[in-house]
Design an enzyme around this catalytic site. Structure first.
Site, PDB file in Angstrom:
ATOM      1  N   LYS A  23     -10.175  -0.736  10.705  1.00 24.40           N
ATOM      2  CA  LYS A  23     -10.295  -1.898   9.824  1.00 24.40           C
ATOM      3  C   LYS A  23     -10.585  -3.163  10.626  1.00 24.40           C
ATOM      4  CE  LYS A  23      -7.050   0.028   6.465  1.00 24.40           C
ATOM      5  NZ  LYS A  23      -7.843   0.364   5.278  1.00 24.40           N
TER       6      LYS A  23
ATOM      7  N   CYS B  87      -4.730   2.533  -3.632  1.00 23.58           N
ATOM      8  CA  CYS B  87      -3.485   3.044  -3.027  1.00 23.58           C
ATOM      9  C   CYS B  87      -2.342   2.055  -3.219  1.00 23.58           C
ATOM     10  CB  CYS B  87      -3.657   3.357  -1.546  1.00 23.58           C
ATOM     11  SG  CYS B  87      -4.824   4.653  -1.235  1.00 23.58           S
TER      12      CYS B  87
ATOM     13  N   GLN C 211      -4.173  -5.074   7.087  1.00 24.19           N
ATOM     14  CA  GLN C 211      -5.192  -5.983   6.514  1.00 24.19           C
ATOM     15  C   GLN C 211      -5.077  -7.388   7.097  1.00 24.19           C
ATOM     16  OE1 GLN C 211      -7.601  -4.991   4.708  1.00 24.19           O
ATOM     17  NE2 GLN C 211      -6.903  -3.019   3.908  1.00 24.19           N
TER      18      GLN C 211
ATOM     19  N   HIS D 274       0.869  -1.188   0.000  1.00 21.28           N
ATOM     20  CA  HIS D 274       0.000   0.000   0.000  1.00 21.28           C
ATOM     21  C   HIS D 274       0.906   1.239   0.000  1.00 21.28           C
ATOM     22  CE1 HIS D 274      -2.740   2.961   1.874  1.00 21.28           C
ATOM     23  NE2 HIS D 274      -3.733   2.169   1.522  1.00 21.28           N
TER      24      HIS D 274
ATOM     25  N   ASP E 215       3.320  -4.529   8.278  1.00 19.49           N
ATOM     26  CA  ASP E 215       2.108  -3.723   8.120  1.00 19.49           C
ATOM     27  C   ASP E 215       0.930  -4.693   8.226  1.00 19.49           C
ATOM     28  OD1 ASP E 215      -0.082  -2.360   7.269  1.00 19.49           O
ATOM     29  OD2 ASP E 215       0.701  -1.844   5.291  1.00 19.49           O
TER      30      ASP E 215
END
Ligand code: PMP
Length: 406
Positions: free
Chosen positions: A226, A364, A203, A123, A200
């Site tokens: 999220k 993104c 997600q 991203h 990261d």
């Protein structure tokens, strides 16, 4: 014990909404999930029952918010199995967490000629901060490639990592392809060569049980919004010895020990990295989101989402001209696709008018779009409140759109 989706759906009042006179069907949870009443109530309760700036006042309400705020730090610590609570830094989201590391770790430990490795499926939040760091320090940004079906070529790390490599920053799950990356292998490869790793988990955290001690990652970031929590809150986990060695990022109130016009000394962890009035309302809401997820059980959530993913993939593939981007063996509940030559925005617009919230565009992740030589995709992302009936309705709506536009 399986989960009762109809009961879960009742926790999300927004699902009762209509758009354009049609039931609202939400397939954009990777952008931001819906929030259950348990989280909404926790947030409302702060403003109506115990508003007060944490850590500052000596009065009753301020002490209440301090306790509630710090209690969430313990919850996050447990949720990701961090060794200590000092290693949990509240941020406003994954983006801020990555920027914090890029500036602070970058300032202290990256010098000219050093190398940082990211992947082709990142991203922008996990690309641009490293590009800017590389520019500031005359460092080099390297990219780990993927194969067509959307899996990282992990073995390529053997060539990419050199004695100059300082950090690998990689996502746990791709927001476009849904690929669940083999981060444990990547961390082991990196550590064998003394390279730090930032994960990261924006997600990943909502789908996969995350254990930072087992992973042994050096940093990990995620966003509350999220994972059924409020907007404007996220966390950075960092190993204590690293966070201790890093200079402050944002500065101001609370992150200080002593201030005079001659100079300032800084607070201990985690406060060194939490300048200014914290977003305590959102943090407390995040605590309610963690409780919500824990009460259902992340393993059950993952199993149900996997069932939906398999069902949706199968159904979508039956549509003529369907191209799915991201066919990794290990996938989370995200599906990106194009149908024939229909532009993703056109598809998105038609679906919107039929009541479906899907994401369209480059998500993104423009370098990833370049990799596939496309300008964008349509993306559906599935969460605990979605159903197979909704997927059937979506498939019908896509077919209708194809009949008109195709
Ligand atoms: N990384 C990934 C993989 C993401 O999907 C996102 C959000 N789409 C981010 C980072 C940034 O998250 P936020 O905007 O909540 O900071």
């Amino acid at each position: 014990m399986s989960i009762d989706i109809q009961t879960i759906r009742k926790d999300f009042p927004i699902l009762e909404k209509q758009v354009y006179g049609k039931p609202y069907i939400y397939f954009d949870s990777a952008a931001t999930t819906l929030r259950p009443v348990q989280v909404l109530n926790a947030v409302t309760k702060i403003y109506t029952e115990f508003n007060g700036n944490p850590h500052r006042g000596s009065h009753y309400m301020s002490n209440q918010t301090t306790l509630a705020y710090e209690n969430v730090r313990d919850k996050v610590q447990k949720f990701i199995n961090a060794p200590t609570r000092e290693e949990i830094i509240f941020t406003k989201g994954a983006t801020e967490g990555i920027n914090l590391v890029a500036y602070s770790f970058g300032d202290a430990f990256i010098t000219e000629g050093d190398e940082i490795i990211i992947s082709e499926m990142e991203h922008h939040a996990n690309i641009v901060p490293w590009q800017l760091l590389a520019q500031r320090k005359k460092a080099i940004l390297k990219v780990l490639p993927i194969i067509d079906k959307g899996e990282l070529i992990v073995s390529e790390l053997d060539n990419l990592i050199t004695p100059k490599t300082k950090l690998i920053a990689i996502n746990m799950v791709s927001n476009v392809l849904g690929t669940v990356n083999p981060i444990q292998d990547i961390i082991e490869k990196a550590h064998a060569k003394n390279v730090k790793v930032l994960i990261d988990a924006a997600q990943g955290i909502q789908h996969i049980k995350t254990d930072v001690q087992k992973l042994d990652c050096d940093f990990l970031v995620f966003s509350g919004h999220k994972m059924y929590g409020p907007t404007g809150v996220g966390c950075l986990y960092g190993k204590k010895e690293l966070l201790d060695a890093m200079p402050p990022f944002l500065s101001g109130g609370e992150m200080i020990d002593k201030v005079s016009f001659k100079g300032t000394t800084f607070n201990k962890l985690p406060y060194k990295f939490e300048a200014g009035t914290p977003n305590f309302t959102e943090v407390i809401g995040l605590g309610a989101a963690i409780d919500y997820v824990n009460n259902i059980g992340l393993d059950k959530i993952a199993a149900y989402e996997h069932e939906l993913l398999e069902y949706a993939s199968l159904k979508l593939k039956q549509i003529d001209g369907m191209r799915i981007f991201g066919e990794a063996i290990s996938k989370a509940s995200v599906i990106s696709f194009l149908v024939g030559s229909i532009h993703p925005y056109d598809m998105g617009m038609f679906l919107d008018k039929m009541g479906f919230a899907v994401r369209t565009g480059h998500h993104c992740a423009e370098p990833l779009m370049d990799r596939y030589r496309i300008s964008g995709t349509v993306r559906i992302s599935l969460a605990i409140y979605n159903t197979k009936e909704e997927i059937d309705q979506l498939v019908d709506a896509i077919k209708k759109t194809v009949a008109i536009l195709g």
